[in-house]
Design a protein around this motif. Structure first.
Motif, PDB file in Angstrom:
ATOM      1  N   ARG A 124      31.672  36.999  40.287  1.00 37.93           N
ATOM      2  CA  ARG A 124      32.893  37.804  40.391  1.00 37.93           C
ATOM      3  C   ARG A 124      32.575  39.199  40.912  1.00 37.93           C
ATOM      4  NH1 ARG A 124      35.652  37.740  34.896  1.00 37.93           N
ATOM      5  NH2 ARG A 124      33.570  37.352  34.104  1.00 37.93           N
ATOM      6  N   LEU A 125      31.455  39.772  40.474  1.00 35.12           N
ATOM      7  CA  LEU A 125      31.041  41.088  40.957  1.00 35.12           C
ATOM      8  C   LEU A 125      30.750  41.046  42.455  1.00 35.12           C
ATOM      9  CD1 LEU A 125      30.314  44.018  40.343  1.00 35.12           C
ATOM     10  CD2 LEU A 125      27.998  43.230  39.762  1.00 35.12           C
ATOM     11  N   SER A 126      30.138  39.965  42.919  1.00 33.92           N
ATOM     12  CA  SER A 126      29.846  39.827  44.351  1.00 33.92           C
ATOM     13  C   SER A 126      31.130  39.784  45.180  1.00 33.92           C
ATOM     14  CB  SER A 126      29.030  38.557  44.601  1.00 33.92           C
ATOM     15  OG  SER A 126      27.750  38.680  44.048  1.00 33.92           O
ATOM     16  N   VAL A 127      32.141  39.105  44.676  1.00 35.72           N
ATOM     17  CA  VAL A 127      33.421  39.070  45.389  1.00 35.72           C
ATOM     18  C   VAL A 127      34.038  40.469  45.413  1.00 35.72           C
ATOM     19  CG1 VAL A 127      35.794  38.172  45.340  1.00 35.72           C
ATOM     20  CG2 VAL A 127      33.855  36.630  44.961  1.00 35.72           C
ATOM     21  N   ALA A 128      33.984  41.159  44.286  1.00 36.80           N
ATOM     22  CA  ALA A 128      34.515  42.529  44.239  1.00 36.80           C
ATOM     23  C   ALA A 128      33.782  43.416  45.245  1.00 36.80           C
ATOM     24  CB  ALA A 128      34.379  43.097  42.826  1.00 36.80           C
ATOM     25  N   SER A 171      38.600  31.602  34.883  1.00 30.67           N
ATOM     26  CA  SER A 171      37.972  32.585  35.780  1.00 30.67           C
ATOM     27  C   SER A 171      38.102  32.152  37.231  1.00 30.67           C
ATOM     28  CB  SER A 171      36.497  32.759  35.427  1.00 30.67           C
ATOM     29  OG  SER A 171      36.352  33.348  34.167  1.00 30.67           O
ATOM     30  N   ARG A 172      37.985  30.850  37.482  1.00 31.52           N
ATOM     31  CA  ARG A 172      38.109  30.320  38.842  1.00 31.52           C
ATOM     32  C   ARG A 172      39.506  30.610  39.396  1.00 31.52           C
ATOM     33  NH1 ARG A 172      36.783  24.883  38.229  1.00 31.52           N
ATOM     34  NH2 ARG A 172      34.622  25.522  38.451  1.00 31.52           N
ATOM     35  N   ARG A 173      40.531  30.339  38.593  1.00 27.59           N
ATOM     36  CA  ARG A 173      41.911  30.573  39.028  1.00 27.59           C
ATOM     37  C   ARG A 173      42.133  32.051  39.326  1.00 27.59           C
ATOM     38  NH1 ARG A 173      44.846  28.284  41.923  1.00 27.59           N
ATOM     39  NH2 ARG A 173      45.420  30.255  42.764  1.00 27.59           N
ATOM     40  N   GLN A 174      41.634  32.912  38.428  1.00 27.25           N
ATOM     41  CA  GLN A 174      41.794  34.348  38.617  1.00 27.25           C
ATOM     42  C   GLN A 174      41.078  34.814  39.886  1.00 27.25           C
ATOM     43  OE1 GLN A 174      39.794  36.866  35.824  1.00 27.25           O
ATOM     44  NE2 GLN A 174      41.088  38.621  36.303  1.00 27.25           N
ATOM     45  N   LEU A 175      39.882  34.294  40.116  1.00 33.90           N
ATOM     46  CA  LEU A 175      39.131  34.690  41.309  1.00 33.90           C
ATOM     47  C   LEU A 175      39.846  34.254  42.583  1.00 33.90           C
ATOM     48  CD1 LEU A 175      36.542  36.096  42.245  1.00 33.90           C
ATOM     49  CD2 LEU A 175      35.478  33.856  42.325  1.00 33.90           C
ATOM     50  N   TRP A 176      40.387  33.036  42.584  1.00 34.71           N
ATOM     51  CA  TRP A 176      41.117  32.575  43.765  1.00 34.71           C
ATOM     52  C   TRP A 176      42.380  33.398  43.985  1.00 34.71           C
ATOM     53  CZ3 TRP A 176      38.815  30.533  47.512  1.00 34.71           C
ATOM     54  CH2 TRP A 176      37.749  29.679  47.317  1.00 34.71           C
ATOM     55  N   ASP A 177      43.003  33.885  42.909  1.00 37.90           N
ATOM     56  CA  ASP A 177      44.154  34.776  43.054  1.00 37.90           C
ATOM     57  C   ASP A 177      43.728  36.087  43.710  1.00 37.90           C
ATOM     58  OD1 ASP A 177      45.876  32.922  41.932  1.00 37.90           O
ATOM     59  OD2 ASP A 177      45.842  33.848  39.929  1.00 37.90           O
ATOM     60  N   VAL A 178      42.574  36.625  43.306  1.00 34.46           N
ATOM     61  CA  VAL A 178      42.059  37.866  43.902  1.00 34.46           C
ATOM     62  C   VAL A 178      41.797  37.656  45.390  1.00 34.46           C
ATOM     63  CG1 VAL A 178      40.061  39.436  43.951  1.00 34.46           C
ATOM     64  CG2 VAL A 178      41.070  38.772  41.767  1.00 34.46           C
ATOM     65  N   ILE A 179      41.157  36.550  45.731  1.00 34.13           N
ATOM     66  CA  ILE A 179      40.851  36.248  47.136  1.00 34.13           C
ATOM     67  C   ILE A 179      42.138  36.071  47.935  1.00 34.13           C
ATOM     68  CG2 ILE A 179      39.818  34.546  48.698  1.00 34.13           C
ATOM     69  CD1 ILE A 179      37.697  34.090  46.445  1.00 34.13           C
ATOM     70  N   SER A 180      43.087  35.351  47.371  1.00 31.30           N
ATOM     71  CA  SER A 180      44.366  35.122  48.047  1.00 31.30           C
ATOM     72  C   SER A 180      45.123  36.426  48.270  1.00 31.30           C
ATOM     73  CB  SER A 180      45.211  34.148  47.229  1.00 31.30           C
ATOM     74  OG  SER A 180      46.396  33.843  47.885  1.00 31.30           O
TER      75      SER A 180
END
Length: 89
Positions: free
Chosen positions: A40-44, A67-76
């Motif tokens: 998640r830090l790498s995506v940020a 966490s996966r759903r939240q990360l995909w929301d951030v990416i989207s």
């Protein structure tokens, strides 16, 4: 960092950490984070500075479903005016 300095950098870092739900761990060294937290830090990190192209290599591998759903929301939400290249096996 990526063209940001001072207050703008601090604000961008705070927003990025909040987006990936890591704000409460901001004072920890990255080596002390779990594998999922490091992902998640790498995506940020990749999204700071509003780049026009972002490459993500299997960003949600090893994350729990929430966490996966939240990360995909951030990416989207980050799509905007940029290209996001995702890799997978």
């Amino acid at each position: 960092l990526k063209g940001l300095t001072g207050t703008a950098l601090s604000l961008a870092a705070d927003q990025a950490l909040k987006a990936v739900n890591l704000k409460q761990f901001e004072s920890r060294k990255s080596g002390a984070l779990s594998g999922g937290m490091k992902r998640r830090l790498s995506v940020a990190n990749a999204l700071i500075g509003d780049p026009i192209v972002v490459y993500l290599d299997e960003p949600s591998t090893g994350l729990d479903p929430a966490s996966r759903r939240q990360l995909w929301d951030v990416i989207s939400n980050a799509k905007g005016n940029k290209s996001i290249v995702l890799t997978t096996h």
